[in-house]
Design an enzyme around this catalytic site. Structure first.
Site, mmCIF file in Angstrom:
data_model
loop_
_atom_site.group_PDB
_atom_site.id
_atom_site.type_symbol
_atom_site.label_atom_id
_atom_site.label_comp_id
_atom_site.label_asym_id
_atom_site.label_seq_id
_atom_site.Cartn_x
_atom_site.Cartn_y
_atom_site.Cartn_z
ATOM 1 N N LEU A 40 61.761 72.959 -36.096
ATOM 2 C CA LEU A 40 62.420 74.039 -35.342
ATOM 3 C C LEU A 40 62.422 75.368 -36.096
ATOM 4 O O LEU A 40 63.211 76.251 -35.799
ATOM 5 C CB LEU A 40 63.850 73.658 -34.936
ATOM 6 C CG LEU A 40 63.968 72.465 -33.985
ATOM 7 C CD1 LEU A 40 65.432 72.281 -33.558
ATOM 8 C CD2 LEU A 40 63.098 72.631 -32.743
ATOM 9 N N ALA A 82 52.100 73.317 -37.289
ATOM 10 C CA ALA A 82 51.341 74.052 -38.306
ATOM 11 C C ALA A 82 51.665 75.527 -38.166
ATOM 12 O O ALA A 82 52.204 75.967 -37.150
ATOM 13 C CB ALA A 82 49.834 73.850 -38.107
ATOM 14 N N TYR A 148 44.160 80.458 -43.056
ATOM 15 C CA TYR A 148 44.502 79.613 -41.907
ATOM 16 C C TYR A 148 43.319 78.710 -41.545
ATOM 17 O O TYR A 148 43.439 77.482 -41.465
ATOM 18 C CB TYR A 148 44.910 80.505 -40.721
ATOM 19 C CG TYR A 148 44.954 79.760 -39.419
ATOM 20 C CD1 TYR A 148 45.814 78.679 -39.249
ATOM 21 C CD2 TYR A 148 44.115 80.118 -38.349
ATOM 22 C CE1 TYR A 148 45.837 77.976 -38.042
ATOM 23 C CE2 TYR A 148 44.145 79.436 -37.156
ATOM 24 C CZ TYR A 148 45.001 78.361 -37.011
ATOM 25 O OH TYR A 148 45.009 77.664 -35.828
ATOM 26 N N ARG A 235 36.870 87.299 -27.677
ATOM 27 C CA ARG A 235 37.411 85.956 -27.867
ATOM 28 C C ARG A 235 37.222 85.136 -26.595
ATOM 29 O O ARG A 235 37.088 85.683 -25.499
ATOM 30 C CB ARG A 235 38.922 86.021 -28.185
ATOM 31 C CG ARG A 235 39.262 86.677 -29.514
ATOM 32 C CD ARG A 235 38.895 85.783 -30.692
ATOM 33 N NE ARG A 235 39.246 86.344 -31.982
ATOM 34 C CZ ARG A 235 38.467 87.172 -32.691
ATOM 35 N NH1 ARG A 235 37.297 87.553 -32.217
ATOM 36 N NH2 ARG A 235 38.854 87.612 -33.870
HETATM 37 N N1 UDP Z 1 44.601 91.815 -31.137
HETATM 38 C C1 UDP Z 1 44.765 93.181 -30.962
HETATM 39 N N2 UDP Z 1 46.052 93.681 -30.954
HETATM 40 C C2 UDP Z 1 47.149 92.880 -31.100
HETATM 41 C C3 UDP Z 1 46.959 91.493 -31.266
HETATM 42 C C4 UDP Z 1 45.672 90.999 -31.276
HETATM 43 O O1 UDP Z 1 43.812 93.935 -30.834
HETATM 44 O O2 UDP Z 1 48.280 93.397 -31.102
HETATM 45 C C5 UDP Z 1 43.236 91.253 -31.135
HETATM 46 C C6 UDP Z 1 42.900 90.476 -32.400
HETATM 47 O O3 UDP Z 1 42.321 91.315 -33.355
HETATM 48 C C7 UDP Z 1 41.947 89.414 -31.861
HETATM 49 C C8 UDP Z 1 42.350 89.205 -30.410
HETATM 50 O O4 UDP Z 1 43.167 90.325 -30.081
HETATM 51 O O5 UDP Z 1 40.642 89.891 -31.862
HETATM 52 C C9 UDP Z 1 43.158 87.950 -30.215
HETATM 53 O O6 UDP Z 1 44.194 87.929 -31.182
HETATM 54 P P1 UDP Z 1 45.358 86.873 -31.146
HETATM 55 O O7 UDP Z 1 46.325 87.257 -32.242
HETATM 56 O O8 UDP Z 1 45.914 86.794 -29.766
HETATM 57 O O9 UDP Z 1 44.674 85.490 -31.435
HETATM 58 P P2 UDP Z 1 43.769 85.016 -32.686
HETATM 59 O O10 UDP Z 1 42.351 85.431 -32.323
HETATM 60 O O11 UDP Z 1 44.290 85.657 -33.918
HETATM 61 O O12 UDP Z 1 43.937 83.540 -32.680
#
Ligand code: UDP
Length: 344
Positions: A40, A82, A148, A235
């Site tokens: 939690l 995690a 990570y 992504r």
């Molecule tokens: N991202 C962004 N602004 C934000 C958060 C994320 O431009 O405030 C971009 C980040 O660089 C990545 C994509 O959005 O390319 C997805 O990021 P997220 O943190 O959602 O997931 P991750 O890819 O880190 O698992």
């Protein structure tokens, strides 16, 4: 209800977290007996249905997970517990290796002690680092560029070695970008702190919808001159319900395949969306002209990650129900309209 499921018992670590809590609901509706193990720390107690037993404990403490497995006749563990923030992992690698690596070692050793021999492990596309070729298949070399991803890859190696030495069965599911909320509106995405793209865009839309000044946006786009079609990160966004349905398929496969060993599958929808495309889709869904600032790239973020998930589609017989990010955005928006975050 799945007849085979009714006698099967699954322990969900991290069941109070984002993906874990959606998994708990899907397991219950498929007829599984479910218990949750969670510290939690970042999860929410109220994300777990009241009827589900919560064993509160921490994987870094072996006694806690041994207690959870003792006398419970668990058939399989689905392991979501995690830490999963790329940026935080770059700043605090000790925290990541202790939780994700030591914690998972404690889990698999406790499973061996209690003769629990099936694990579905949450791995990640971050294990691939910055791939030379896209889309990414399971054969793409794994070379993480942040702690990570490194921590998850270390566990994939552990699981392969445990399969050979101890006959330990596992399926590592390499998630691309989990997104969205329950399609029936019963559960949403909650992280504390929230760093994920889609929630932050929708929070900004909510702020403006509530009368906030659009020019005061807090939304930042990390990287705008990257080697991608529009310069922003690309992504592969997979709906959380599709992720969960793949776990049930993985569980079924482990039951059918006694000498399975350690397997790995990509989970994505084989389609990439840029940050700007996601913002535009959010503007369409919310009816708000969402503003943002372009800033430099975030440490540890590869420019483009898109899955080839055909192995999961063929061998797990898994079909994502939502192959486009729009559904995830629509479901998340419905959730935030009814459950606005305190900070908005
Ligand atoms: N991202 C962004 N602004 C934000 C958060 C994320 O431009 O405030 C971009 C980040 O660089 C990545 C994509 O959005 O390319 C997805 O990021 P997220 O943190 O959602 O997931 P991750 O890819 O880190 O698992």
């Amino acid at each position: 209800m799945n007849d085979n499921a009714s006698t099967q018992s699954v322990l969900v670590t991290g069941g109070a977290g984002y993906i874990g809590s959606h998994m708990v609901r899907q397991l219950l509706s498929a007829g599984f007996k479910v218990a949750v193990f969670d510290n939690l720390d970042r999860g929410n107690r109220d994300a777990i249905p009241e009827a589900v037993e919560l064993i509160q404990g921490d994987l870094t403490n072996p006694a806690d997970i041994n207690r959870a497995l003792e006398g419970r006749n668990v058939d399989a563990v689905m392991h979501f517990a995690a830490l999963a923030y790329v940026g935080e992992s770059v700043e605090q690698p000790d925290f990541y290796y202790r939780n994700n690596v030591v914690g998972t070692l404690n889990l698999v050793d406790a499973m061996r002690t209690h003769n629990v021999n099936k694990l579905v492990f949450s791995s990640t596309c971050a294990t691939y680092g910055t791939p030379e070729n896209l889309p990414i298949t399971e054969a793409t070399p794994q070379s993480p560029i942040n702690p990570y991803g490194q921590s998850k890859l270390m566990i994939e190696h552990v699981l392969k070695d445990y399969a050979v030495a101890y006959g330990f069965r596992s399926i590592a599911l390499r998630y691309f970008n989990a997104s969205g909320s329950a399609s029936d509106g019963s559960l949403g995405e909650r992280h504390d702190p929230e760093t994920h793209l889609i929630p932050l865009i929708l929070w900004e839309a909510l702020r403006v919808k509530n009368g906030g000044d659009p020019s005061q946006t807090k939304l930042r786009v990390f990287g705008s001159d990257l080697p991608t079609p529009d310069g922003t990160c690309v992504r592969d966004y997979i709906h959380v319900e599709d992720l969960c349905s793949a776990h049930i398929k993985a569980f079924e496969r482990m039951g059918k395949t006694p000498d399975l060993g350690a397997e790995q599958f990509n989970l994505g929808v084989n389609q990439g969306f840029s940050v700007l495309e996601v913002i535009n889709t959010c503007s369409e869904v919310t009816g708000v002209d969402i503003q943002y600032d372009l800033v430099g790239p975030r440490a540890g973020d590869p420019p483009e990650l898109v899955a080839n998930a055909s192995k999961a589609m063929n061998e797990l017989e898994w079909t994502p129900r939502y192959p486009n990010v729009r559904a995830a955005i629509e479901h998340a928006w419905q959730w935030y309209l009814k459950n606005p975050p305190e900070s908005v």
